[in-house]
Design an enzyme around this catalytic site. Structure first.
Site, PDB file in Angstrom:
ATOM      1  CE  LYS A 137      -4.417   0.892   0.014  1.00 34.98           C
ATOM      2  NZ  LYS A 137      -5.479   0.045  -0.550  1.00 34.98           N
ATOM      3  N   GLY A 148     -20.427   7.106   2.537  1.00 29.95           N
ATOM      4  CA  GLY A 148     -19.251   7.361   1.687  1.00 29.95           C
ATOM      5  C   GLY A 148     -19.633   7.217   0.226  1.00 29.95           C
ATOM      6  CE1 TYR A 149     -24.395   6.881  -3.417  1.00 27.84           C
ATOM      7  CE2 TYR A 149     -24.149   8.760  -4.855  1.00 27.84           C
ATOM      8  CZ  TYR A 149     -24.737   7.558  -4.549  1.00 27.84           C
ATOM      9  OH  TYR A 149     -25.685   7.025  -5.394  1.00 27.84           O
ATOM     10  N   GLY A 155     -18.698   3.506  -3.124  1.00 28.96           N
ATOM     11  CA  GLY A 155     -20.050   3.635  -2.583  1.00 28.96           C
ATOM     12  C   GLY A 155     -21.099   4.004  -3.617  1.00 28.96           C
TER      13      GLY A 155
HETATM   14  P1  NAD Z   1     -13.241   7.906  -3.007  1.00 27.68           P
HETATM   15  O1  NAD Z   1     -12.185   8.893  -2.761  1.00 27.68           O
HETATM   16  O2  NAD Z   1     -13.778   7.778  -4.379  1.00 27.68           O
HETATM   17  O3  NAD Z   1     -14.496   8.171  -2.047  1.00 27.68           O
HETATM   18  C1  NAD Z   1     -14.409   8.316  -0.686  1.00 27.68           C
HETATM   19  C2  NAD Z   1     -15.736   8.919  -0.253  1.00 27.68           C
HETATM   20  O4  NAD Z   1     -15.815   8.907   1.170  1.00 27.68           O
HETATM   21  C3  NAD Z   1     -15.916  10.367  -0.682  1.00 27.68           C
HETATM   22  O5  NAD Z   1     -17.207  10.549  -1.215  1.00 27.68           O
HETATM   23  C4  NAD Z   1     -15.770  11.159   0.606  1.00 27.68           C
HETATM   24  O6  NAD Z   1     -16.547  12.339   0.605  1.00 27.68           O
HETATM   25  C5  NAD Z   1     -16.317  10.154   1.583  1.00 27.68           C
HETATM   26  N1  NAD Z   1     -15.850  10.412   2.954  1.00 27.68           N
HETATM   27  C6  NAD Z   1     -14.647  10.833   3.383  1.00 27.68           C
HETATM   28  N2  NAD Z   1     -14.659  10.971   4.717  1.00 27.68           N
HETATM   29  C7  NAD Z   1     -15.903  10.631   5.124  1.00 27.68           C
HETATM   30  C8  NAD Z   1     -16.551  10.571   6.375  1.00 27.68           C
HETATM   31  N3  NAD Z   1     -15.901  10.887   7.490  1.00 27.68           N
HETATM   32  N4  NAD Z   1     -17.832  10.164   6.414  1.00 27.68           N
HETATM   33  C9  NAD Z   1     -18.488   9.836   5.285  1.00 27.68           C
HETATM   34  N5  NAD Z   1     -17.936   9.879   4.078  1.00 27.68           N
HETATM   35  C10 NAD Z   1     -16.672  10.270   4.002  1.00 27.68           C
HETATM   36  O7  NAD Z   1     -12.664   6.528  -2.453  1.00 27.68           O
HETATM   37  P2  NAD Z   1     -13.066   5.055  -2.824  1.00 27.68           P
HETATM   38  O8  NAD Z   1     -12.102   4.576  -3.849  1.00 27.68           O
HETATM   39  O9  NAD Z   1     -14.523   4.967  -3.090  1.00 27.68           O
HETATM   40  O10 NAD Z   1     -12.697   4.309  -1.473  1.00 27.68           O
HETATM   41  C11 NAD Z   1     -13.594   4.265  -0.361  1.00 27.68           C
HETATM   42  C12 NAD Z   1     -13.198   3.105   0.534  1.00 27.68           C
HETATM   43  O11 NAD Z   1     -13.189   1.918  -0.238  1.00 27.68           O
HETATM   44  C13 NAD Z   1     -11.789   3.225   1.133  1.00 27.68           C
HETATM   45  O12 NAD Z   1     -11.758   2.639   2.411  1.00 27.68           O
HETATM   46  C14 NAD Z   1     -10.959   2.407   0.175  1.00 27.68           C
HETATM   47  O13 NAD Z   1      -9.758   1.934   0.775  1.00 27.68           O
HETATM   48  C15 NAD Z   1     -11.933   1.293  -0.122  1.00 27.68           C
HETATM   49  N6  NAD Z   1     -11.585   0.579  -1.343  1.00 27.68           N
HETATM   50  C16 NAD Z   1     -11.636   1.197  -2.564  1.00 27.68           C
HETATM   51  C17 NAD Z   1     -11.254   0.477  -3.678  1.00 27.68           C
HETATM   52  C18 NAD Z   1     -11.354   1.071  -5.061  1.00 27.68           C
HETATM   53  O14 NAD Z   1     -11.044   0.344  -6.038  1.00 27.68           O
HETATM   54  N7  NAD Z   1     -11.791   2.293  -5.240  1.00 27.68           N
HETATM   55  C19 NAD Z   1     -10.839  -0.855  -3.556  1.00 27.68           C
HETATM   56  C20 NAD Z   1     -10.821  -1.444  -2.304  1.00 27.68           C
HETATM   57  C21 NAD Z   1     -11.182  -0.709  -1.198  1.00 27.68           C
END
Ligand code: NAD
Length: 416
Positions: A106, A218-219, A223
């Site tokens: 990571k 978390g949109y 999400g």
């Molecule tokens: P992203 O940056 O697209 O979205 C993150 C979202 O979370 C944003 O909408 C932000 O406004 C919201 N957020 C931030 N702080 C917050 C809070 N305190 N309360 C509510 N919402 C909040 O990121 P993502 O890629 O969608 O990742 C989200 C989660 O999924 C992370 O934990 C990430 O590690 C995990 N994840 C993502 C992927 C991927 O391929 N995108 C893969 C595995 C895991």
């Protein structure tokens, strides 16, 4: 005593518990409990306004026994060494859980990309790769997007790496744009994979997903796609969604696409027509069928776990539930699909992207998702079976499968 919320400590507590269940002694635990290599870097660059800023970055390479290490890069103001180490451990268990031939890593930079221009983002991306070029590569460690990084940032990073090694090396990074060797379906793969596991979990508890109430905390990428797919493919009713600024709620349902448009236009879901505002804390406690934490870590803790009022928690985020909360959810018979299983769709399609890159032959989205469904369904089934056999929760079930695979690979290599 207050609950310890340090992410790496949490990952070690989970590992310790899983080792105990497997009957692994302290020597084996130690062999699994720290990254193989942890690199910290410093990036100093000129900003658009002429000022000079210095950023701290990390790459944690946790375990390479099963193959080249793999893991995303986060750009976030609250990034930390502990978090990157924990996430690299979870990546190791994730690739093992879905049984793809990769290890875990990571990376991250402590920064606020929301306040930066495109030129600043590109400079930061290229600097990060220049500092780490000796430690990464298609057969060593392959980064990908994560929180607040995206395909454009991956494209700059790939280009910088290729300039350094003076040849094409697309498999040095995944989550690239399609035009540069990305995989069909990669941008929605995390959500899609999670939904295959939700479908299986719903079958297990006899929940009809048609009309089922869903809350998404978390949109962002993961999400918002989860909400759209649950609405389109299963006719679920999305009753609340949130982002870093707060949440919105409508018991009669929120259109997932309208919520995404609202966020795209105004940078937040707040103010969506026909909804009432709620805090991020409140939205987690709403009565619903499926709760999808898809933001950041430590949102379901000892403090609020008793108030979680759903049938399934589908952890698209990494580390949303603390060990104490896990016990409470298990006692309350809430089915948890643990993070490194639920969100493994992203790394699985990243692996498909690497394979397609090696062959220079690209699959259709249908082929990608059929293969993803097989991987996710198998991993879900094995996890639930293991958890039942050991009378434990699904997180421990997933851990036990994963650590056994990593230990086997380490033994075969003669490391143990
Ligand atoms: P992203 O940056 O697209 O979205 C993150 C979202 O979370 C944003 O909408 C932000 O406004 C919201 N957020 C931030 N702080 C917050 C809070 N305190 N309360 C509510 N919402 C909040 O990121 P993502 O890629 O969608 O990742 C989200 C989660 O999924 C992370 O934990 C990430 O590690 C995990 N994840 C993502 C992927 C991927 O391929 N995108 C893969 C595995 C895991």
């Amino acid at each position: 005593m207050t609950e310890n919320l340090d992410p790496f400590t949490i990952s070690q507590i989970q590992l310790q518990d899983a080792c105990k269940l497997k009957g692994y002694d302290h020597q084996l635990y130690e062999a699994l409990s720290e990254p193989e290599r942890f690199v910290q870097i410093k990036i100093t660059m000129k900003m658009d306004d002429g000022s000079i800023r210095t950023f701290k970055g990390f790459r944690s390479q946790y375990n390479s026994a099963r193959g080249p290490m793999k893991g995303g890069i986060r750009w976030h103001p609250e990034e930390s060494a502990s978090l990157v180490k924990a996430l690299s451990a979870w990546m190791t268990w994730k690739t093992a859980c879905v049984d793809i031939p990769l290890g875990g890593a990571k990376g991250g930079i402590i920064c606020n990309p929301k306040g930066m221009s495109n030129r600043e983002l590109e400079t930061l991306a290229r600097n990060y790769i220049r500092q780490l070029a000796d430690f990464i590569g298609p057969n060593i460690d392959v980064p990908a997007p994560d929180v607040y990084t995206n395909p454009q940032i991956m494209a700059w990073m790939m280009d910088e790496y290729e300039k350094i090694v003076r040849k094409h090396a697309p498999s040095v990074i995944t989550g690239k744009p399609l035009a540069l060797g990305g995989s069909a379906g990669r941008s929605i793969a995390t959500a899609k994979g999670g939904i295959f596991t939700i479908r299986e979990a719903a079958k297990d508890i006899g929940l009809d997903l048609n009309g089922a109430k869903v809350v998404v905390q978390g949109y962002g990428n993961a999400g918002s796609w989860a909400a759209k797919i649950l609405q389109d493919d299963f006719n679920c009713k999305i009753i609340a969604v949130s982002d870093s600024k707060g949440g919105v709620y409508n018991e009669d349902g929120i259109d997932a696409y309208k919520a995404a448009e609202q966020k795209e236009k105004t940078k937040t879901v707040l103010g969506l027509k026909g909804t009432k505002d709620l805090t991020n804390e409140d939205i987690l406690e709403l009565k619903c069928d499926v709760l999808v934490p898809a933001a950041l870590e430590n949102v379901i803790t000892r403090e609020n776990a008793e108030k979680i009022n759903c049938k399934i928690v589908a952890e698209l985020a990494n580390g949303p539930t603390t060990p104490d909360a896990d016990h409470i959810l298990y006692d309350n018979q809430i089915l948890v699909i643990p993070d490194f299983l639920c969100n493994a769709g992203g790394v699985t399609v990243s692996y498909f992207e690497m394979v397609q890159g090696y062959y220079s032959y690209f699959w259709t989205e249908k082929e990608v998702f059929e293969a993803l469904d097989r991987v996710m369904t198998n991993a879900y089934r094995s996890t639930v079976k293991q958890a039942k056999e050991f009378n434990t929760n699904n997180r421990m079930g997933a851990y036990m499968i994963s650590i056994e695979r990593v230990v086997d690979a380490m033994r075969l290599r003669g490391w143990l």
